[in-house]
Write an enzyme that holds these catalytic residues in place. Sequence first.
Site, PDB file in Angstrom:
ATOM      1  N   GLU A 274       0.793  -1.222   0.000  1.00 48.16           N
ATOM      2  CA  GLU A 274       0.000   0.000   0.000  1.00 48.16           C
ATOM      3  C   GLU A 274       0.825   1.271   0.000  1.00 48.16           C
ATOM      4  OE1 GLU A 274       0.397  -1.435   4.352  1.00 48.16           O
ATOM      5  OE2 GLU A 274       0.127  -2.330   2.378  1.00 48.16           O
ATOM      6  N   HIS A 298      -8.312  -3.863  -0.919  1.00 50.62           N
ATOM      7  CA  HIS A 298      -7.572  -3.972   0.341  1.00 50.62           C
ATOM      8  C   HIS A 298      -6.474  -2.913   0.412  1.00 50.62           C
ATOM      9  CE1 HIS A 298      -5.836  -6.219   3.792  1.00 50.62           C
ATOM     10  NE2 HIS A 298      -4.696  -5.731   3.324  1.00 50.62           N
ATOM     11  N   GLU A 299      -5.687  -2.798  -0.645  1.00 49.55           N
ATOM     12  CA  GLU A 299      -4.588  -1.832  -0.624  1.00 49.55           C
ATOM     13  C   GLU A 299      -5.126  -0.402  -0.606  1.00 49.55           C
ATOM     14  OE1 GLU A 299      -1.948  -3.206   0.101  1.00 49.55           O
ATOM     15  OE2 GLU A 299      -2.462  -5.231  -0.523  1.00 49.55           O
ATOM     16  N   HIS A 302      -6.046   0.651   2.843  1.00 53.48           N
ATOM     17  CA  HIS A 302      -4.891   1.042   3.645  1.00 53.48           C
ATOM     18  C   HIS A 302      -4.628   2.544   3.573  1.00 53.48           C
ATOM     19  CE1 HIS A 302      -3.054  -2.354   5.572  1.00 53.48           C
ATOM     20  NE2 HIS A 302      -3.001  -3.082   4.470  1.00 53.48           N
ATOM     21  N   GLU A 321      -4.214  -4.062   9.769  1.00 54.21           N
ATOM     22  CA  GLU A 321      -4.786  -5.060   8.866  1.00 54.21           C
ATOM     23  C   GLU A 321      -6.214  -5.470   9.204  1.00 54.21           C
ATOM     24  OE1 GLU A 321      -3.599  -5.600   6.143  1.00 54.21           O
ATOM     25  OE2 GLU A 321      -1.477  -5.113   6.303  1.00 54.21           O
ATOM     26  N   ASP A 378       8.241  -9.869  10.563  1.00 51.57           N
ATOM     27  CA  ASP A 378       7.529 -10.624   9.533  1.00 51.57           C
ATOM     28  C   ASP A 378       6.800 -11.825  10.125  1.00 51.57           C
ATOM     29  OD1 ASP A 378       8.102  -9.003   7.441  1.00 51.57           O
ATOM     30  OD2 ASP A 378       9.483 -10.352   6.416  1.00 51.57           O
ATOM     31  N   TYR A 386      -4.940 -10.019  10.129  1.00 51.73           N
ATOM     32  CA  TYR A 386      -5.905  -9.693   9.082  1.00 51.73           C
ATOM     33  C   TYR A 386      -7.312 -10.188   9.441  1.00 51.73           C
ATOM     34  CZ  TYR A 386      -1.841  -8.849   6.010  1.00 51.73           C
ATOM     35  OH  TYR A 386      -0.682  -8.372   5.448  1.00 51.73           O
TER      36      TYR A 386
END
Length: 612
Positions: A274, A298-299, A302, A321, A378, A386
């Site tokens: 994003e 979705h992006e 953001h 998220e 990560d 999410y």
Amino acid sequence: MAPLSSDLTPTVLPTDPHSHAGSSPVRVQHLALALTVDFDQHTLAGTATWHLANPGAAADFVLDTRDLTIEAVEALDATGLATTTDFILGSPDAILGQALRVTLMPATTAVRIRYRTAPQAAALQWLKAEQTAGTEPFLFTQSQAILARTWLPCQDSPGIRFTYEATVRVPAHLLALMSAENPQKLSPTGEYHFRMAQPIPAYLMALAVGDLAFAPLSGRTGIYAEPATLPVATHEFVDLENMVVAAEQLYGPYRWERYDLLVLPPSFPFGGMENPRLTFVTPTILAGDRSLTSLVAHELAHSWSGNLVTNATWNDFWLNEGFTVYFERRIMEHLYGREYADMLQVLGRAALHHTIEEIGAASPDTHLHLALAGRDPDEGLTEIAYEKGCALLLTLESLIGRPRLDTFIKEYFARFSFQAMDTATFLHYLRAELLDKEPGLEAKLNLAAWVDGPGLPPNAPTPTSDRFAKVDQALANLEAGTAPTALRTATTEWSSHEWVHFLHRLSPTLTAEQLAALDAAFHFTTSGNAEILAAWFPHTLRAGYAAADEAVKKFLHHVGRRKFVVPLYQALLATPDGPARAHAIYTEARRNYHSVTTGTLDALLATRAERH
């Protein structure tokens, strides 16, 4: 809207465990960046000039770096006079890199750093021409979560924001783009100038260079892609402006001026990123029928949840998220109807259950608020943030109704625009604005179990889909003995989502002969749809359906999206001759993957090699 009480303003944020600079009292305010892109050496070289928000707060200034060569550092005063100053690089840490400590002088207002990136910089993906859709090399960055420090000395914490300007020099026949105001055509000199007037955190810094062309979709939206990909992408994303309008109707004005997409080569490790003003997307969503564009929704979402109001640390990633997934599906419902959005909710919930099973239902990594200190952030980028985050909002919606929830979310974005948000402050705000106004509501929501408890709380609404019910009936017919060819009529209008649901529910005990019959009827192995292929190939590998083996190999060579390749390598490793095949494919394909993907696969294949 009532004024925000001072005790709800997130002025004192938690220390970021993933940044050497997170606790530094001297903060950045504005970046002037000047870089030259060298495709032969696979390096970026130039200067980063940081203008400081509060230079007198301490005697030194701390930045995050990793694998950077720092050639010189200068302190600048208010007149621009530069003086060489001392700096120290701290001990290297495998995750955090090295702290760069710069000595400040009493008159210092800015610091200029001359540096060079390493050819193996983790954020940078250098592609040869044959790894693209065209005939020219390509460069793109992936800064999230803490990889910005591998191409830019910076305060690499999501809770620290800055504006920036940049001058980037590239080969004259290539176009350069950033997460900023962008050109729409080539510069004859190869020099490009960028400006980002809205403050952003370092993980949203982005750069791409390649043989790119632009096509407008509306006055504020458009597509960048390699020329061979651009017509297909333009067709696929024709609803982009409608998505922006739908998002604005839900949660307020779009604050970033333009919203463009850049379709990257297939080695991009994620579905999308994003980056403000310029979302990076994978070509694996170019399905031809616009059925995978929820990723773009979705992006886009953001642009509010994440870019506008940002998680303060990666322990608070769910605040980015969870809201984004909920918002994405509201956009898709607005555009394509409730039945369409219901399919997305069901698929998302299935992915969440799979993740909980994989991680372990009692694991603290299934909490929304995470404890990632000492680990690569990560590790927190899972479906928990999410889908469990989205499920919390769906539960709240079921208790208070959509109108009240929409009002709450819209005001939340407006009140905390261009600020960072941590979990504790958000919970305080949620209680003050919603939960405390209705006795017993927090108990009904079971808030603590969501945020600091494992697994999925039992009060989560179970999503259902009428369209998937028809898919389930087709599966039942198949199991009862109906020939695959007899299902063709019932499946002609299925979207990618229905096919993915079908393949996910397909019996794992089917033989190679049974898969061959399905393949003859529906041509899964030759599908151009990456979602369908990724759901089909685990069946073919498990059953030893050799007719798909070459397609699996081709897919793993061509696609670098981590969501797809990691499960496929896992499925391959689970077969009798899989470890040898997996290592043979990976040896050839590894150069096509970004470091985000190879980091996961290196560990996966090394672990399996030890077991064998």
